[in-house]
Every structure is written in structure tokens, then in C-alpha cells.
Scaffold this motif. Structure first.
Motif, PDB file in Angstrom:
ATOM      1  N   ILE A  81       0.886  -1.172  -0.076  1.00 33.37           N
ATOM      2  CA  ILE A  81      -0.188  -0.056  -0.064  1.00 33.37           C
ATOM      3  C   ILE A  81       0.842   1.253  -0.126  1.00 33.37           C
ATOM      4  O   ILE A  81       0.619   2.189  -0.662  1.00 33.37           O
ATOM      5  CB  ILE A  81      -0.963  -0.073   1.151  1.00 33.37           C
ATOM      6  CG1 ILE A  81      -2.006  -0.980   0.974  1.00 33.37           C
ATOM      7  CG2 ILE A  81      -1.654   1.454   1.530  1.00 33.37           C
ATOM      8  CD1 ILE A  81      -3.052  -1.163   2.323  1.00 33.37           C
ATOM      9  N   THR A  82       2.052   1.165   0.745  1.00 30.30           N
ATOM     10  CA  THR A  82       2.782   2.423   0.870  1.00 30.30           C
ATOM     11  C   THR A  82       3.400   2.690  -0.323  1.00 30.30           C
ATOM     12  O   THR A  82       3.558   3.753  -0.935  1.00 30.30           O
ATOM     13  CB  THR A  82       3.876   2.117   2.008  1.00 30.30           C
ATOM     14  OG1 THR A  82       3.111   2.110   3.227  1.00 30.30           O
ATOM     15  CG2 THR A  82       4.745   3.412   2.138  1.00 30.30           C
ATOM     16  N   ASP A  83       3.964   1.548  -1.031  1.00 34.40           N
ATOM     17  CA  ASP A  83       4.717   1.660  -2.368  1.00 34.40           C
ATOM     18  C   ASP A  83       3.765   2.242  -3.410  1.00 34.40           C
ATOM     19  O   ASP A  83       4.202   3.116  -4.160  1.00 34.40           O
ATOM     20  CB  ASP A  83       5.304   0.296  -2.598  1.00 34.40           C
ATOM     21  CG  ASP A  83       6.779  -0.389  -1.693  1.00 34.40           C
ATOM     22  OD1 ASP A  83       6.890   0.885  -0.805  1.00 34.40           O
ATOM     23  OD2 ASP A  83       6.765  -1.283  -1.617  1.00 34.40           O
ATOM     24  N   GLN A  84       2.750   1.556  -3.492  1.00 33.40           N
ATOM     25  CA  GLN A  84       1.532   1.978  -4.644  1.00 33.40           C
ATOM     26  C   GLN A  84       0.931   3.179  -4.360  1.00 33.40           C
ATOM     27  O   GLN A  84       0.769   4.071  -5.338  1.00 33.40           O
ATOM     28  CB  GLN A  84       0.375   0.797  -4.565  1.00 33.40           C
ATOM     29  CG  GLN A  84       1.030  -0.446  -5.092  1.00 33.40           C
ATOM     30  CD  GLN A  84      -0.252  -1.436  -5.184  1.00 33.40           C
ATOM     31  OE1 GLN A  84      -1.364  -1.262  -5.372  1.00 33.40           O
ATOM     32  NE2 GLN A  84       0.183  -2.816  -5.405  1.00 33.40           N
ATOM     33  N   ASN A  85       0.902   3.729  -3.080  1.00 37.50           N
ATOM     34  CA  ASN A  85       0.583   5.028  -2.979  1.00 37.50           C
ATOM     35  C   ASN A  85       1.460   6.315  -3.427  1.00 37.50           C
ATOM     36  O   ASN A  85       1.209   7.087  -3.850  1.00 37.50           O
ATOM     37  CB  ASN A  85       0.264   5.384  -1.465  1.00 37.50           C
ATOM     38  CG  ASN A  85      -1.487   4.940  -1.115  1.00 37.50           C
ATOM     39  OD1 ASN A  85      -2.230   5.260  -1.790  1.00 37.50           O
ATOM     40  ND2 ASN A  85      -1.635   4.485   0.067  1.00 37.50           N
TER      41      ASN A  85
END
Length: 298
Positions: free
Chosen positions: A228-232
Motif C-alpha cells: 500500500i505504501t509503495d503503490q501510494n
């Protein structure tokens, strides 16, 4: 007479005026006028050639600039479409990951609640089986004590008093019911111990399974959070790139509008020259030739 015919044939006001001056001016002045007119016509031809060259070059360069800028616009639009698709895909992916995280947290909570209920059931089972064993063991002790006294009483009867028993009477034996009752109780105690052991083993397996589930789920949660962090972050970069690409597209479209305006202005100033160039060049050449003929007959 030559100039008048040429003026009439070519429809040239300049030749008509010159023909009229021949009658009024001296030959020297007329020749000077002819030379000036020839020079002016020569310059006019050269100016038309220069203007045509300028128009051809400018229109070609403008057409090339519009083609290149149209290519830039297509690339910006394609890039924007790709970024739109990427942002939408990342938005859906992050939403799905968040839903998975919520579901995992719910499963963890439910597993914890189920484990607590299972552990309470286990404790009740173990407590019941141990209580059963304690009660039965106490009963065994009581029964063993009772039958031990009876055994002692029976042993006193083993030495016969008086004469031997008459023929046909068998040897006196103690009642055999004690062994059956004690054996049954011992069997129940054994079953209670086995139930306790099975419950302990089942509880150990259940706890181990729960701990493995919690460990695996937390590992998966950490992976989901990282994703989630990477994709955000990737989405934020794509949105920034989208803003830049949109600005670049606006700028390119503005430049193309300037190219189109320049093209319109060029056609406004060049169409007449380009359309009539050959005719004008021919007319100017004929006029110059007529002047040269007129000059020779002055």
C-alpha cells in the motif's frame, strides 16, 4: 510609335506615360527614364523572387513545425492516457489491498475470540475429567478398604472348625463382585485420563495452529502495508507526472495555435505572390523587353 504600340499591347500605364513624354522631352531625358524604368522593373522582379523564396521557405518551415508539434501533442496525449490508466489501476489496487487488510484484521479478531472460547472449553473439560478422576480414585480407595476387610474375614474361614465338610460340599470362596466394580471404576478413571490427555493435546495443537495463523497473518499484513505504501507513492508520482504532462500538453497546444496563426498570416501575405508569380514575372519581362526596344528606337 513603338512605345505607344507596346503600351497598348501590354496595357502598361508606365509605357503609355513614357510614350507621351517622348513627344515632349528631349531624347536624352527619355532614355534616362527608360533606364530608370528598366532598373525599377528589374528590382521588382528580384523582389518578387525574394518574396517567393521567403514564402516557400516560411510555409515549408511552418508545415514542418506543425507536423513536429502535432507529434508532440500526440505523445503528450498518449502519455496522459497511460498515466490516467495507471492512476486508476493503482487506485483500485490500493482500495483492494485496504479491503484485504481489513478482512485480515477481522479474521485475526475472530480467531482470537474463537481461541479464547476453545481454551475455556478445554479448561472445563480438563477440570471435569480431573474432578471425575479424583472422585473415582476416592471411591476406589473406599472400595479397596471395604473389600480388604472382607478379605481378612474370609481368610479366617479358610481353616475349617470341626470335622471336614460332608461329601458334596465345595470349598468356601469369597464373593467375586468386588473385582468387577473396581475394574469398571478403574476403566472409567482410565477413560477420564485419556480424555484429559486428548484435550491437552488438542489444546496444544489448537494453540500452535492459532499462533501459526497469527504469525502468517501478521506477515501478510506487513507485506500488504508495504505494498500500500509503495503503490501510494507510485500513484503520487504518477499524479505529479500527470500534472506535468498536462502542462506540457497545454503548452504544446498553445505553440501549435501560434503555428496555425503564423500559417494563416503567411498565406495572407504570400498567396497572391505564389499564385501570380509566373504571370507577373512574364509580364515584367515583356515590359522590360518593350522598354529596351523603345530605347533602341528613340
Amino acid at each position: 510609335a513603338v512605345l505607344k504600340r507596346a503600351a497598348k499591347t501590354l496595357g502598361s500605364p508606365r509605357l503609355s506615360a513614357l510614350a507621351a513624354n517622348v513627344r515632349l522631352d528631349a531624347f536624352t531625358k527619355v532614355i534616362g527614364n527608360i533606364d530608370e524604368m528598366v532598373a525599377a522593373l528589374t528590382q521588382e522582379k528580384a523582389d518578387d523572387v525574394k518574396q517567393k523564396d521567403f514564402c516557400d521557405k516560411s510555409l515549408n518551415e511552418n508545415a514542418k513545425a506543425q507536423t513536429l508539434k502535432a507529434r508532440d501533442i500526440d505523445e503528450h496525449e498518449s502519455n496522459l492516457a497511460s498515466l490516467d490508466s495507471k492512476i486508476s489501476q493503482l487506485t483500485r489496487s490500493v482500495k483492494d489491498l485496504n479491503a484485504q487488510v481489513d478482512e485480515m484484521k477481522t479474521q485475526l479478531k475472530r480467531a482470537g475470540e474463537d481461541r479464547e472460547i476453545e481454551n475455556q472449553d478445554f479448561q472445563h473439560i480438563v477440570e471435569d475429567q480431573r474432578s471425575t478422576q479424583a472422585l473415582l480414585n476416592n471411591a476406589l480407595k473406599v472400595l479397596e478398604g471395604v473389600y480388604k476387610k472382607k478379605d481378612e474375614g474370609y481368610s479366617a474361614l479358610q481353616e475349617p472348625v470341626g470335622p471336614p465338610a460332608p461329601a458334596g460340599f465345595g470349598e468356601y470362596k469369597k464373593a467375586g463382585g468386588a473385582g468387577g466394580v473396581i475394574g469398571m471404576i478403574e476403566q472409567i478413571v482410565g477413560e477420564a485420563k485419556q480424555l484429559e490427555t486428548d484435550a491437552i493435546n488438542a489444546e496444544a495443537d489448537a494453540q500452535k495452529g492459532y499462533e501459526t495463523f497469527v504469525k502468517d497473518t501478521n506477515k501478510s499484513l506487513n507485506e500488504k502495508h508495504r505494498a500500500i505504501t509503495d503503490q501510494n507513492a507510485e500513484k503520487a508520482q504518477a499524479e505529479q507526472d500527470h500534472t506535468t504532462a498536462s502542462t506540457d500538453l497545454d503548452f504544446a497546444e498553445g505553440e501549435q495555435r501560434e503555428n496555425e496563426k503564423e500559417n494563416s498570416d503567411l498565406h495572407g501575405s504570400c498567396d497572391f505572390t505564389l499564385k501570380n508569380f509566373d504571370v507577373r514575372q512574364e509580364a515584367l519581362t515583356q515590359e522590360m523587353e518593350a522598354l529596351e526596344i523603345g530605347r533602341a528606337h528613340v
